[in-house]
Design an enzyme around this catalytic site. Structure first.
Site, short mmCIF file in Angstrom:
data_model
loop_
_atom_site.label_atom_id
_atom_site.label_comp_id
_atom_site.label_asym_id
_atom_site.label_seq_id
_atom_site.Cartn_x
_atom_site.Cartn_y
_atom_site.Cartn_z
N ILE A 266 38.22 34.10 47.08
CA ILE A 266 39.42 34.77 48.12
C ILE A 266 40.94 34.36 47.53
CG2 ILE A 266 39.51 31.88 48.76
CD1 ILE A 266 40.98 33.37 51.66
N SER A 267 41.54 36.26 47.53
CA SER A 267 42.51 35.42 46.33
C SER A 267 43.43 34.68 46.64
CB SER A 267 43.67 36.84 45.99
OG SER A 267 42.07 38.01 45.87
N GLN A 268 43.98 34.55 45.82
CA GLN A 268 45.48 33.54 45.98
C GLN A 268 46.58 33.74 46.90
OE1 GLN A 268 46.91 33.43 41.95
NE2 GLN A 268 48.98 32.37 42.36
N ARG B 128 44.39 31.12 57.58
CA ARG B 128 43.83 31.72 56.31
C ARG B 128 42.77 29.98 56.11
NH1 ARG B 128 44.10 33.49 50.36
NH2 ARG B 128 43.64 31.46 49.72
N PHE C 8 41.10 39.80 39.08
CA PHE C 8 39.54 39.71 39.85
C PHE C 8 38.46 40.19 39.25
CE2 PHE C 8 44.11 41.20 41.50
CZ PHE C 8 44.04 41.12 42.94
#
Length: 214
Positions: free
Chosen positions: A59-61, A33, A202
């Site tokens: 960037i999403s968790q 990541r 989001f």
């Protein structure tokens, strides 16, 4: 900081939070990541939090990535459409779990950066294009799974049309601030079933079948 240790810790947290699909767990362990965030943020890459990636995007968790991926129930051969490539991290996870990934990003600098990282990882089953993701990718439809990584005001009909019979779509639906993850299942007879899942936040899904830019 040993990033491989940080990655193991991240995965252990995902399991604690209820991620049970072993293939998803393995993919999250496999994909580095930290390569998908700015170098200065590499040490934070494995914290369970979203991070900025430029162009007012994030960037999403990790938990959100794992949960949405788990909801698709991928077995390895599927053709998957992703809307909102962003950093490319979610596409990389999908690429290790499916046959082919088709991902669309409207912001050119993000798309080019994501392509470079994906190529560097030799994830050659990812097709990426720049454009309005809310239109989907009709010429490559139907898709066995669709994943939308931005919040939509509703589920676009054109995406339901591009979902194969027996397919699954995960999409955040709600207002501009808070959404809920929605699982859309298309029956082999074309029937549509919708299940609401967890609350989430989001960035907005911008485009013809989403929110306007302004």
């Amino acid at each position: 900081m040993d990033l491989s240790v940080a990655r193991k810790r991240m995965v252990a947290q995902l399991v604690k939070r209820g991620i049970t699909d072993q293939r998803v767990i393995d993919a999250m362990q496999q994909i580095p990541r930290h390569l998908f965030v700015e170098e200065a943020m590499a040490a934070q890459a494995y914290s369970d939090t979203p991070l900025p990636i430029g162009e007012k995007q994030t960037i999403s968790q990790p938990y959100t990535v794992a949960l949405m991926t788990q909801m698709l129930q991928l077995t390895g051969k599927e053709r998957v459409l992703e809307l909102g490539t962003g950093s490319g991290y979610q596409a990389a996870v999908l690429a290790t779990l499916a046959g082919w990934v088709y991902t669309v990003e409207r912001i050119r600098p993000l798309a080019l950066k994501a392509r470079k990282v994906l190529d560097g990882l030799r994830l050659l089953n990812v097709n990426l294009r720049i454009g309005d993701g809310t239109d989907g990718w009709p010429e490559e439809a139907p898709f066995d799974a669709i994943l939308v990584t931005a919040g939509a005001p509703s589920v676009p009909d054109c995406l339901i049309d591009q979902l194969a019979p027996g397919g699954r779509m995960v999409i955040p639906v709600g207002d501009k601030v808070d959404q809920q993850l929605v699982l859309v299942k298309k029956g082999h007879d074309g029937s549509i079933e919708r299940e609401d899942s967890e609350g989430c936040r989001f960035v907005r899904l911008i485009g013809r079948h989403g929110w306007s830019e302004h």
